[in-house]
Write an enzyme that holds these catalytic residues in place. Structure first.
Site, PDB file in Angstrom:
ATOM      1  CB  CYS A  21      -1.015   0.056   1.150  1.00 38.78           C
ATOM      2  SG  CYS A  21       0.089   0.395   2.856  1.00 38.78           S
ATOM      3  CB  CYS A  24       3.477  -0.126   3.618  1.00 37.69           C
ATOM      4  SG  CYS A  24       2.601  -0.927   5.035  1.00 37.69           S
ATOM      5  CB  CYS A 109      -0.858  -3.382   2.436  1.00 36.17           C
ATOM      6  SG  CYS A 109       0.709  -3.434   2.620  1.00 36.17           S
ATOM      7  CB  CYS A 112       0.325  -2.678   7.029  1.00 31.10           C
ATOM      8  SG  CYS A 112      -0.667  -2.226   5.809  1.00 31.10           S
ATOM      9  CG  ASP A 344      -3.411  -9.116  67.522  1.00 33.72           C
ATOM     10  OD1 ASP A 344      -2.959  -9.243  66.536  1.00 33.72           O
ATOM     11  OD2 ASP A 344      -2.862  -9.169  68.549  1.00 33.72           O
TER      12      ASP A 344
END
Length: 529
Positions: A21, A24, A109, A112, A344
């Site tokens: 793509c 990218c 793509c 990716c 306690d």
């Protein structure tokens, strides 16, 4: 202005034609300007296609039909035209008939897997924001995190190596760190969209986190070959569903030899048929902390729930009387109660009160004024006559750490009602008033031996003050080192604490009542409005 230059064209053409793509391609061509990534996908595709149209030379590219041809990176050094000597599986890429037009425009793509395509668009961001708004969390900023499928790292590794080799061929110096990382590019695109949609800034330090986990079942086997080549990188873990975590895959990629990688992984990466899927979208808020001091007036109330062998012994506790109210008001999923020491079940806590803190886990409401906190304190105090709370406030995690620091070095003050088997007079106890900084050795008491390790602990009795009552009773006021077992100091615990009140007075002594008068531990914190 289009961000790619002539020196990028050869690499861009190769990636474009293999199904990568535009965003990218920008990443691998070292485009670090944010603006180009933010353009709509269709516009990016058209701009990239126009940029590549000036490439008049015909490009020969192998079609990634199965079974894919395995080639080595060094074979690519002869140029794209020589990707495969066999012309049967070649496609001619020209201006009139573009392989990219047939695949990249409509396909997913191959690097990716659709992350920088479909999942960067406003439509997807709006869907995530709708879930955020429906979650019911209160926030003024947020951190957005994503988890990508581990096989993306394998695809990125291959393409990075290819691009580095091609740039080196052009005498361009380029390192793997020069490639823009997928998460970085995704952040550049989506963060402004989230801020605009939700009306709050993205802040990496925010306690409110929105996380999206992506998966891609179609390519899940992309990284399986790494386990055969680098088995020591993939070890099962109890809290992991798969050994193929992102960190394990990256570790293997850093270790694997180039020739082993190329024998196993298809070149170029196969074109996926589907985009990633969103496995889950989650909202979570980091813990907030409320601190204060409590007084306990009951001699039949434990600090924490008293449960033995699954059976509850008493109906309530200090922890529940306080934390139950906080849990509801903060709309939290849970809580963790802590305090500076403990008393306690039959011991009262008087004076300034014992410092405590409550960690509220994943609270949906987090913003309170000091007036609202004061009203919450009053609500807790009205709910029971067994405890009272003071100095309630929102604090930081660091302030809680200060509360626990140096507990063993602090001083505590007690008031004890003592009984003796022999009749005593006032002058029989006066000598105790003169004893200062008495060192005692305490072997782990029998009553706590089931939950404390056996050891001998040296403690200090800093001072004592007596008040005679009658022949068998007197009141003893003590200042001691924190961590001293007061009951055992009085009766001796069958000789496990030496010396003790009984041995000092040469009588049999026991403790009838014990109060913690003052705790000198301070919680230094301020309201967070």
């Amino acid at each position: 202005m289009f961000p790619l230059t002539e020196e990028n064209k050869h690499v861009a053409q190769l990636l474009f034609n293999s199904g990568t793509c535009p965003r990218c391609i920008f990443r691998f061509c070292r485009v670090d300007l944010h603006a180009p990534y933010k353009l709509p996908s269709k516009e990016l595709f058209s701009d990239l296609e126009r940029f590549l149209e000036t490439e008049k030379d015909e490009l020969i590219l192998e079609v990634p039909n199965p079974p894919p041809k395995k080639i080595r990176l060094q074979e690519l050094e002869d140029g794209v035209e020589n990707l495969n000597e066999n012309t049967e599986n070649r496609i001619s890429v020209t201006k009139d008939e573009s392989f990219a037009s047939q695949h990249s425009n409509l396909g997913v793509c191959n690097v990716c897997l659709g992350i920088l395509q479909e999942f960067c668009e406003k439509e997807f961001i709006k869907k995530v924001c709708q879930k955020v708004e429906a979650s019911g969390f209160e926030f003024t900023n947020l951190v957005f995190s994503v988890s990508f499928p581990p096989q993306l790292s394998v695809r990125e590794f291959y393409v990075s190596e290819l691009v580095l080799m091609l740039f080196r061929k052009q005498s361009l110096l380029l390192g793997r760190n020069d490639v823009v990382q997928l998460k970085e590019a995704y952040k550049w695109i989506t963060h402004p969209l989230f801020s605009e949609e939700l009306g709050v800034p993205i802040d990496g330090k925010s306690l409110f986190e929105v996380s999206v986990v992506f998966a891609h079942p179609e390519t899940v086997e992309d990284c399986h070959f790494l386990a055969e080549v680098c088995p020591d990188c993939f070890k099962p873990a109890k809290n992991k569903q798969s050994v193929f975590t992102r960190m394990a895959v990256l570790k293997a990629l850093n270790k694997i030899k180039e020739e082993d990688f190329l024998k196993q992984f298809p070149c170029p990466p196969n074109l996926p048929k589907t985009v990633c899927t969103v496995l889950e979208t989650e909202c979570a808020h980091g813990a907030v902390f409320v601190a204060g001091r409590y007084n306990k007036y009951s001699r039949n109330l434990p600090q924490t729930p008293w449960i033995i062998d699954g059976e509850r012994k008493l109906e309530s506790s200090v922890e529940e009387l306080i934390s139950g109210h906080l849990l509801g008001v903060f709309k939290a999923d849970g809580f963790n109660f802590s305090s500076s020491g403990r008393e306690d079940v039959d011991v009262r806590t008087l004076g300034n009160g014992r410092p405590f803190a409550v960690e509220l886990v994943n609270p949906h409401r987090v913003h309170f004024t000091s007036q609202e906190i004061q009203e919450l304190q009053q609500k807790i105090n009205k709910s029971s006559d067994k405890i009272q709370v003071r100095d309630l406030q929102l604090v930081t995690r660091e302030a809680i750490g200060h509360m626990k620091e140096g507990e063993e070095e602090k001083t505590k003050t007690y008031s004890a009602l003592i009984w003796t088997n022999k009749a005593i007079q006032k002058n029989d106890i006066d000598f105790l008033n003169d004893i200062k900084d008495l060192k005692i050795d305490q072997k782990t008491p029998l009553r706590v031996l089931h939950r404390r390790p056996l050891a001998v602990r040296t403690r200090a009795i800093h001072s004592m003050e007596t008040h005679y009552l009658d022949e068998h009773h007197f009141r003893l006021y003590l200042k001691t080192q924190a961590g001293t077992y007061i009951k055992e100091f009085v009766h001796g615990d069958f000789g496990r604490t030496k010396p003790n009140i009984g041995s000092l007075m040469n009588v049999t002594a026991d403790i009838l009542e014990l109060d913690v008068e003052v705790s000198y531990l301070m919680v230094e914190c301020t309201f967070s409005n």
